[in-house]
Each structure stands twice: as C-alpha cells, then as structure tokens.
Design a protein around this motif. Structure first.
Motif, PDB file in Angstrom:
ATOM      1  N   SER A   1      16.900  40.991  63.251  1.00 28.80           N
ATOM      2  CA  SER A   1      17.059  42.267  63.438  1.00 28.80           C
ATOM      3  C   SER A   1      17.081  42.803  64.752  1.00 28.80           C
ATOM      4  CB  SER A   1      16.600  43.091  62.389  1.00 28.80           C
ATOM      5  OG  SER A   1      16.577  44.451  62.579  1.00 28.80           O
ATOM      6  N   PHE A   2      17.731  43.434  65.403  1.00 30.61           N
ATOM      7  CA  PHE A   2      17.696  43.892  66.723  1.00 30.61           C
ATOM      8  C   PHE A   2      17.870  45.352  66.898  1.00 30.61           C
ATOM      9  CE2 PHE A   2      18.864  39.623  66.595  1.00 30.61           C
ATOM     10  CZ  PHE A   2      17.944  39.021  67.493  1.00 30.61           C
ATOM     11  N   ASP A   3      17.271  46.144  67.758  1.00 33.08           N
ATOM     12  CA  ASP A   3      17.529  47.386  67.874  1.00 33.08           C
ATOM     13  C   ASP A   3      17.386  47.701  69.384  1.00 33.08           C
ATOM     14  OD1 ASP A   3      16.780  50.444  68.053  1.00 33.08           O
ATOM     15  OD2 ASP A   3      14.669  49.787  68.279  1.00 33.08           O
ATOM     16  N   ILE A   4      18.546  47.927  70.051  1.00 37.92           N
ATOM     17  CA  ILE A   4      18.754  48.077  71.292  1.00 37.92           C
ATOM     18  C   ILE A   4      19.522  49.439  71.671  1.00 37.92           C
ATOM     19  CG2 ILE A   4      19.094  45.540  71.523  1.00 37.92           C
ATOM     20  CD1 ILE A   4      22.056  46.419  72.024  1.00 37.92           C
ATOM     21  N   SER A   5      19.405  49.530  73.065  1.00 44.21           N
ATOM     22  CA  SER A   5      20.103  50.790  73.612  1.00 44.21           C
ATOM     23  C   SER A   5      20.913  50.327  75.013  1.00 44.21           C
ATOM     24  CB  SER A   5      19.183  52.222  73.996  1.00 44.21           C
ATOM     25  OG  SER A   5      18.132  51.790  74.769  1.00 44.21           O
ATOM     26  N   LEU A   6      21.956  51.009  75.248  1.00 42.72           N
ATOM     27  CA  LEU A   6      22.655  50.684  76.372  1.00 42.72           C
ATOM     28  C   LEU A   6      23.601  51.949  76.479  1.00 42.72           C
ATOM     29  CD1 LEU A   6      25.371  47.972  76.001  1.00 42.72           C
ATOM     30  CD2 LEU A   6      24.379  49.018  74.103  1.00 42.72           C
ATOM     31  N   PRO A   7      24.182  51.942  78.003  1.00 45.47           N
ATOM     32  CA  PRO A   7      25.201  53.229  78.034  1.00 45.47           C
ATOM     33  C   PRO A   7      26.361  53.109  77.174  1.00 45.47           C
ATOM     34  CG  PRO A   7      24.491  52.121  80.088  1.00 45.47           C
ATOM     35  CD  PRO A   7      23.989  51.200  78.991  1.00 45.47           C
ATOM     36  N   ILE A   8      26.635  54.172  76.477  1.00 39.53           N
ATOM     37  CA  ILE A   8      27.802  54.193  75.359  1.00 39.53           C
ATOM     38  C   ILE A   8      29.253  53.329  75.814  1.00 39.53           C
ATOM     39  CG2 ILE A   8      29.187  55.637  74.102  1.00 39.53           C
ATOM     40  CD1 ILE A   8      27.038  57.872  73.948  1.00 39.53           C
ATOM     41  N   ALA A   9      29.339  53.665  77.211  1.00 46.06           N
ATOM     42  CA  ALA A   9      30.669  53.153  77.523  1.00 46.06           C
ATOM     43  C   ALA A   9      30.800  51.680  77.708  1.00 46.06           C
ATOM     44  CB  ALA A   9      30.823  53.634  79.163  1.00 46.06           C
ATOM     45  N   HIS A  10      29.579  50.948  77.758  1.00 49.77           N
ATOM     46  CA  HIS A  10      29.532  49.312  77.544  1.00 49.77           C
ATOM     47  C   HIS A  10      29.332  48.863  76.512  1.00 49.77           C
ATOM     48  CE1 HIS A  10      29.577  49.615  82.067  1.00 49.77           C
ATOM     49  NE2 HIS A  10      28.337  50.308  81.998  1.00 49.77           N
ATOM     50  N   MET A  11      29.200  49.699  75.377  1.00 53.39           N
ATOM     51  CA  MET A  11      29.031  49.160  73.870  1.00 53.39           C
ATOM     52  C   MET A  11      29.955  48.132  73.335  1.00 53.39           C
ATOM     53  SD  MET A  11      27.163  52.383  71.757  1.00 53.39           S
ATOM     54  CE  MET A  11      25.542  52.655  72.084  1.00 53.39           C
ATOM     55  N   ASP A  12      31.223  48.774  73.614  1.00 52.13           N
ATOM     56  CA  ASP A  12      32.252  47.844  73.021  1.00 52.13           C
ATOM     57  C   ASP A  12      32.180  46.352  73.753  1.00 52.13           C
ATOM     58  OD1 ASP A  12      34.480  47.074  71.382  1.00 52.13           O
ATOM     59  OD2 ASP A  12      35.849  47.709  72.761  1.00 52.13           O
ATOM     60  N   ALA A  13      32.381  46.466  74.867  1.00 53.77           N
ATOM     61  CA  ALA A  13      32.093  45.086  75.771  1.00 53.77           C
ATOM     62  C   ALA A  13      31.004  44.082  75.358  1.00 53.77           C
ATOM     63  CB  ALA A  13      32.214  45.469  77.227  1.00 53.77           C
ATOM     64  N   TYR A  14      29.892  44.618  75.249  1.00 59.11           N
ATOM     65  CA  TYR A  14      28.595  44.375  75.044  1.00 59.11           C
ATOM     66  C   TYR A  14      28.506  43.582  73.562  1.00 59.11           C
ATOM     67  CZ  TYR A  14      24.142  43.267  73.074  1.00 59.11           C
ATOM     68  OH  TYR A  14      22.891  42.653  72.662  1.00 59.11           O
ATOM     69  N   VAL A  15      29.227  44.219  72.636  1.00 60.19           N
ATOM     70  CA  VAL A  15      29.246  43.776  71.188  1.00 60.19           C
ATOM     71  C   VAL A  15      30.232  42.788  71.081  1.00 60.19           C
ATOM     72  CG1 VAL A  15      29.750  44.218  68.793  1.00 60.19           C
ATOM     73  CG2 VAL A  15      28.428  45.960  70.176  1.00 60.19           C
ATOM     74  N   THR A  16      31.525  42.950  71.666  1.00 56.52           N
ATOM     75  CA  THR A  16      32.719  41.836  71.762  1.00 56.52           C
ATOM     76  C   THR A  16      32.133  40.540  72.324  1.00 56.52           C
ATOM     77  OG1 THR A  16      34.186  43.581  71.901  1.00 56.52           O
ATOM     78  CG2 THR A  16      34.881  41.512  72.584  1.00 56.52           C
ATOM     79  N   SER A  17      31.523  40.688  73.468  1.00 54.67           N
ATOM     80  CA  SER A  17      31.028  39.512  74.090  1.00 54.67           C
ATOM     81  C   SER A  17      29.896  38.728  73.275  1.00 54.67           C
ATOM     82  CB  SER A  17      30.469  40.008  75.530  1.00 54.67           C
ATOM     83  OG  SER A  17      29.738  38.840  76.263  1.00 54.67           O
ATOM     84  N   LEU A  18      28.938  39.504  72.822  1.00 60.02           N
ATOM     85  CA  LEU A  18      27.942  38.842  71.975  1.00 60.02           C
ATOM     86  C   LEU A  18      28.656  38.244  70.713  1.00 60.02           C
ATOM     87  CD1 LEU A  18      25.011  38.598  71.290  1.00 60.02           C
ATOM     88  CD2 LEU A  18      25.151  40.869  70.183  1.00 60.02           C
ATOM     89  N   GLU A  19      29.584  38.870  70.211  1.00 54.75           N
ATOM     90  CA  GLU A  19      29.976  38.353  68.814  1.00 54.75           C
ATOM     91  C   GLU A  19      30.689  36.881  69.185  1.00 54.75           C
ATOM     92  OE1 GLU A  19      32.577  39.788  64.750  1.00 54.75           O
ATOM     93  OE2 GLU A  19      32.753  40.917  66.813  1.00 54.75           O
ATOM     94  N   GLU A  20      31.489  36.840  70.540  1.00 50.52           N
ATOM     95  CA  GLU A  20      32.224  35.739  70.943  1.00 50.52           C
ATOM     96  C   GLU A  20      31.158  34.492  71.011  1.00 50.52           C
ATOM     97  OE1 GLU A  20      34.243  37.046  74.373  1.00 50.52           O
ATOM     98  OE2 GLU A  20      35.883  37.939  73.081  1.00 50.52           O
ATOM     99  N   LYS A  21      30.113  34.961  71.714  1.00 49.19           N
ATOM    100  CA  LYS A  21      29.114  33.983  72.224  1.00 49.19           C
ATOM    101  C   LYS A  21      28.442  33.515  70.550  1.00 49.19           C
ATOM    102  CE  LYS A  21      27.989  35.867  76.603  1.00 49.19           C
ATOM    103  NZ  LYS A  21      27.023  36.622  77.418  1.00 49.19           N
TER     104      LYS A  21
END
Length: 461
Positions: free
Chosen positions: A341-361
């Motif tokens: 389990s992870f609990d993170i925060s980041l700028p809203i504008a970057h969320m989609d790119a972050y999640v997509t990249s993480l899922e790919e990795k």
C-alpha cells in the motif's frame, strides 16, 4: 526491566499493565495483522500517570512506543521486545464542549467517531472524516496529521486543533490547551507535535475546533471519460459549488471494476467500462437550493461531456452505498493479498502521466502477476496506490517501492500524503525532504528527546 514494570504498576495499578499473551494477541499493523512484541503495554488513565511513567522510563533510558487506535499502515506502532508500549486507550473522555466557542476538549484516546457524534449532538460537526473513524483515535489523528475525505473544504487535522497537552520524554507536561482561534503570543508549540508521529512527545489531550452542522448533503457517483475531463470536472465543481464542495474522490477503473466485481459485496451503480469515476459531495444549509445547484452542475458536466453517466443519491442508504465502494479497504486487501500500500501526493496535472508510467513499469517487471489499483482525494492531490505482484517477499517490496517512489521524484511529489512515515517510508524520506530539512528535524528530535526514547527508529531512524 521487571523492576521498572513493578514501579509502573505502583502508578497505574495491575489492570494498567498488560503482559504476556495479553500483549501478543494485539495487532500493531492494520494490513499485516502483525502481533505486538513489546515487553508490556502500559495503560495510563490520566496525564499525571503518564508523566510519572515517563519519568520512570527516562531515569533508566527505557524506550517507549505510543499506541492509539492501531489503524496506521506505515509500521509506526511496531515495538521490539525491549520496548514498552504506551496505550492511550483508557484516556478516552470527552471533557468539555463549548457550543458558543465552537470547541471540544477531549482526551487523546477518544475515537474519531465518538467525537463526531458528540459534535452532532449539539448540532455541530467535527470536520475530519476517514474510513477508520470507528477505531482511530484523536491522538493518532494528531500524531499523523490525518487527512481523509473532507480536506478539500476543511483542511487536515492540523487545521482542526486549537490546543494540545503533551508529555515529553522526561515526563514534563506541556499544557497549551488554547481555546482561541487567534493566539499569536509566541511560538505555536502545538505545531511541533502535530504530524510528529509520537517522536517528540505524547499527546494526551486536545482542544478541537468545531464547525456548524450542515443539514443538506448531496452526493453523486459519476463516470468520467478521460483524465482531462476529470480535472475539468473538478474545476467546474469547485467554481459552481463554491464553498459547498466537501469531497471530490477519484476512482481509476482498476479500482471501481475490482470493487464492484461479481465476487464482491458491492453492486456496480454504474457500468464498469469508464476509465475514471468520481464521487462528488457537497454540504450546505438549504436542501432545496443545494439540490438544485448540484443537479445543475451535473447537467452542465453532461452537456460538456465531462461525464457520461451519473447516480445521484436519493437517501442516506444510497449515499452510504456510494461511499462504501470507496472506503471498503478490507475487500481490496482480500482481492490483492499480498498487497503493498502507498499513500502519495503530487501535482494534480501530473497524476495521469505518473500512474500510466508506473503501471507500464509494473507490467514490464511483473507481466503475469503485477496488478495496480488507484484511487484517492483528487481535490487535494493525494492518491492511494495498491499494488500486488502476488509475492510478499521483502525483496519484492523493495523493488515495488523503487518503482513507486522513483517515479515520483521527477514530479516533486511526496512519499506520504496523510499516513505518515513510520518505519515503512523512513529510508525514502530524502526523496521528499532536503538535507537541510532532515537535519533540522534531527535537531528538534535531539532537543526534545535527547535520549531517543520516544518511538525510536520512526521517521528519522
């Protein structure tokens, strides 16, 4: 240590100290259910008793670990066989409610739900709210600066605390039970302890800020066709619903589809083929006008193609059904076991790119077993990420953590949005805090707890 325990029993009585099996049967981690390994659990009934206990521990250099409602998920409650646990469970009284001043004075062991109910009884509300409300305690909420679902309107726990009473490592009692909204007489000492996870002092009592009870509540679950539409919907709701917007929760498809699968207890309120879903909620004082404004925003969102479908709660049971899809962590644990389990925060504008990249990795490294579930408090930039690779080994966890936190650094996000650091995230603190910040934290720790007796190893090591 036996001599120390006998001295502590003289302070709290035999019922105030748990030993042996009474200690081992307690869990110290909500996810893993790990057994408590402490030498003893000490249960003071007052600040005065705790002060005496800490004086005894300080004299013999005895480290202690503080326990609240034990709903934490970063291993902050873990204690070794050489440590004592200080449990605030018997210090659970609501001491005073001031309806005129909009404050409530409580002991640290009072549960969040009990505080909420006490506020409701005088037509007020305590604004903090989270899924563990029935078990988590006010002291734990303060120690971790808890967030929850209404941060977008009322702020985190830090914004709900006016005054604190704290016992330091040497037994000194610092009582700053301020009841005023404005008090600029010197340093605001309570801020040192809010979010410190029990490493600087043990919170024993607090003065909490109350807000007027909002009789009107509007809740909807909506399907959203894209992340761009999701952020546009947030902007629309924030503008058109103004101060009424109290929650804006985002559910990625991998979360909603899993939670509403046939094998779970939740029926899908909307079709499961949308890439995103959102729970929107408002609190207000005029049911008719609030309902009209809420419906109007949903209509605007449909016309602008920001949402493709919606379910508007017509009763408290329907509202509860919507929120259960978001808050049922037990189903997630069961479906993803073993789960990280992870609990993170980041700028809203970057969320989609972050999640997509993480899922790919994740899929590249674990093509057969890697599974990710994402949801969270979109309005305040907080995501909860649950990952399973069907392997609970320590090495697998380290590899998953490297993916989650390594991908986060380029967006200048935080490794912890609302759950704290504990032991679990301690080694990654430098990803979110500078060398100078960590050095200052260490100076504060040494100044207030020079022997390192309070929650040793947590946050800073």
């Amino acid at each position: 240590m036996d001599t120390l325990i006998n001295d502590i029993i003289d302070v709290v009585g035999k019922n105030g100290v748990l030993l042996g099996d009474d200690v081992r049967q307690r869990s110290v981690d909500w996810f893993t259910k790990a057994s408590c390994q402490a030498k003893a659990i000490v249960r003071p009934q007052s600040t005065e008793q705790l002060s005496q206990i800490m004086k005894l521990c300080h004299a013999v250099n005895q480290p202690v670990v503080t326990h609240g409602g034990l709903t934490g998920v970063v291993h902050g409650a873990i204690a070794t066989p050489d440590e004592l646990v200080i449990s605030l469970e018997l210090m659970n009284q609501i001491e005073d409610i001031d309806a005129v001043g909009s404050t409530m004075q409580v002991q640290a062991g009072a549960t969040l739900q009990r505080v909420q109910e006490a506020a409701e009884a005088i037509d007020m509300q305590f604004a903090l709210d989270l899924g563990a409300r029935g078990s988590c305690t006010i002291g734990g909420n303060i120690a971790t600066n808890a967030g929850g679902i209404r941060v977008i309107r009322y702020g985190m726990m830090r914004q709900q605390v006016l005054g604190l009473e704290v016992v330091l490592s040497d037994g000194t009692v610092v009582s700053s039970m301020n009841t005023m909204l404005k008090n600029n007489a010197g340093y605001d000492l309570k801020q040192l302890f809010i979010g410190s996870e029990g490493t600087l002092g043990i919170v024993t009592r607090a003065v909490l800020r109350l807000h007027p009870q909002m009789p009107s509540e509007q809740t909807a679950l909506v399907a959203v066709p894209s992340f761009q539409a999701l952020t546009a919907l947030l902007s629309l709701a924030s503008k058109e619903l103004a101060n009424g917007l109290s929650a804006f929760e985002a559910l990625w498809n991998n979360h909603y589809a899993l939670m509403t699968a046939e094998r779970t207890k939740h029926s899908p309120l909307l079709a499961t083929d949308s890439p995103f879903y959102a729970i929107i909620e408002t609190l207000g004082s005029d049911e008719e006008k609030d309902a009209e404004a809420f419906a109007r925003v949903l209509e605007q969102a449909l016309e602008a193609e920001l949402i493709t479908d919606a379910v508007l709660a017509q009763s408290s049971s329907q509202r509860q059904g919507i929120w259960e899809v978001r808050e049922d962590i037990e189903t997630l644990v069961h479906e993803l076991d073993p789960m990280f389990s992870f609990d993170i925060s980041l700028p809203i504008a970057h969320m989609d790119a972050y999640v997509t990249s993480l899922e790919e990795k994740l899929k590249a490294q674990w093509p057969e077993t890697g599974q990710i579930v994402v949801f969270g408090h979109l309005g305040d930039g907080n995501l909860h990420i649950m990952i399973s690779v069907r392997d609970a080994a320590a090495e697998s966890r380290r590899q998953v953590e490297a993916l989650v936190y390594g991908s986060l650094t380029q967006y200048r996000g935080s490794i912890s949005a609302e759950h704290g650091v504990g032991l679990e995230k301690r080694d990654y603190l430098s990803l979110s805090r500078s060398f100078e910040e960590i050095a200052l934290m260490q100076r504060l720790k040494h100044a207030l707890d020079p022997k390192g007796l309070l929650n040793p190893g947590k946050i800073l090591g």
